[in-house]
Design a protein around this motif. Structure first.
Motif, PDB file in Angstrom:
ATOM      1  N   LYS A  21       0.850  -1.191   0.000  1.00  0.00           N
ATOM      2  CA  LYS A  21       0.000   0.000   0.000  1.00  0.00           C
ATOM      3  C   LYS A  21       0.887   1.242   0.000  1.00  0.00           C
ATOM      4  O   LYS A  21       1.776   1.374   0.825  1.00  0.00           O
ATOM      5  N   ASP A  22       0.651   2.142  -0.947  1.00  0.00           N
ATOM      6  CA  ASP A  22       1.341   3.432  -1.001  1.00  0.00           C
ATOM      7  C   ASP A  22       0.538   4.381  -0.116  1.00  0.00           C
ATOM      8  O   ASP A  22      -0.593   4.742  -0.437  1.00  0.00           O
ATOM      9  N   THR A  25      -0.713   7.900  -1.626  1.00  0.00           N
ATOM     10  CA  THR A  25      -1.869   7.957  -2.533  1.00  0.00           C
ATOM     11  C   THR A  25      -3.021   7.075  -2.078  1.00  0.00           C
ATOM     12  O   THR A  25      -4.147   7.254  -2.523  1.00  0.00           O
ATOM     13  N   GLY A  26      -2.727   6.083  -1.229  1.00  0.00           N
ATOM     14  CA  GLY A  26      -3.755   5.135  -0.803  1.00  0.00           C
ATOM     15  C   GLY A  26      -3.961   3.994  -1.779  1.00  0.00           C
ATOM     16  O   GLY A  26      -4.816   3.148  -1.577  1.00  0.00           O
ATOM     17  N   HIS A  27      -3.152   3.941  -2.859  1.00  0.00           N
ATOM     18  CA  HIS A  27      -3.297   2.892  -3.871  1.00  0.00           C
ATOM     19  C   HIS A  27      -2.391   1.696  -3.577  1.00  0.00           C
ATOM     20  O   HIS A  27      -1.359   1.832  -2.929  1.00  0.00           O
ATOM     21  N   ASP A  28      -2.799   0.549  -4.110  1.00  0.00           N
ATOM     22  CA  ASP A  28      -1.935  -0.623  -4.086  1.00  0.00           C
ATOM     23  C   ASP A  28      -0.916  -0.463  -5.206  1.00  0.00           C
ATOM     24  O   ASP A  28      -1.262  -0.040  -6.315  1.00  0.00           O
ATOM     25  N   VAL A  29       0.342  -0.792  -4.911  1.00  0.00           N
ATOM     26  CA  VAL A  29       1.421  -0.706  -5.893  1.00  0.00           C
ATOM     27  C   VAL A  29       2.288  -1.948  -5.759  1.00  0.00           C
ATOM     28  O   VAL A  29       2.190  -2.691  -4.786  1.00  0.00           O
ATOM     29  N   PRO A  43       2.710   0.976 -10.605  1.00  0.00           N
ATOM     30  CA  PRO A  43       1.293   0.623 -10.501  1.00  0.00           C
ATOM     31  C   PRO A  43       1.047  -0.847 -10.833  1.00  0.00           C
ATOM     32  O   PRO A  43       1.789  -1.450 -11.618  1.00  0.00           O
ATOM     33  N   HIS A  60       0.301  -5.458   3.285  1.00  0.00           N
ATOM     34  CA  HIS A  60      -1.115  -5.698   3.548  1.00  0.00           C
ATOM     35  C   HIS A  60      -1.252  -6.570   4.790  1.00  0.00           C
ATOM     36  O   HIS A  60      -0.426  -7.469   5.015  1.00  0.00           O
TER      37      HIS A  60
END
Length: 86
Positions: A21-22, A25-29, A43, A60
């Motif tokens: 988790k980044d 940004t809150g995104h998975d990378v 990404p 995670h």
């Protein structure tokens, strides 16, 4: 009364290809590497690699998930017209 200092969480040390988790940004990378004190991620599904502070990524809670398997590439270049003909 003095406040108790809570120790900072150690930087995440994922394996290459692990989904993380980044936190910026809150995104998975996908974790790619660590160099020069920076963590390199890209990404999920591909894209431009970027550098982050290692403290800005987290594993995670369910454990590591491998998003990609890194396979070393061979020599790059075009084939000659007579190569690969059966």
């Amino acid at each position: 009364m003095a406040c108790k200092k809570i120790p900072a969480e150690p930087p995440c040390r994922p394996r290459v290809g692990e989904l993380v988790k980044d936190l910026t940004t809150g995104h998975d990378v996908v974790f790619m590497d660590t160099q020069g004190g920076l963590a390199y991620v890209r990404p999920v599904g591909g894209g431009v690699e970027r550098a982050l502070d290692p403290a800005a990524i987290r594993r995670h809670p369910g454990g590591p998930t491998i998003a990609v398997r890194v396979v070393p590439g061979g020599p790059r270049g075009r084939r000659r017209a007579d190569e690969g003909v059966a």
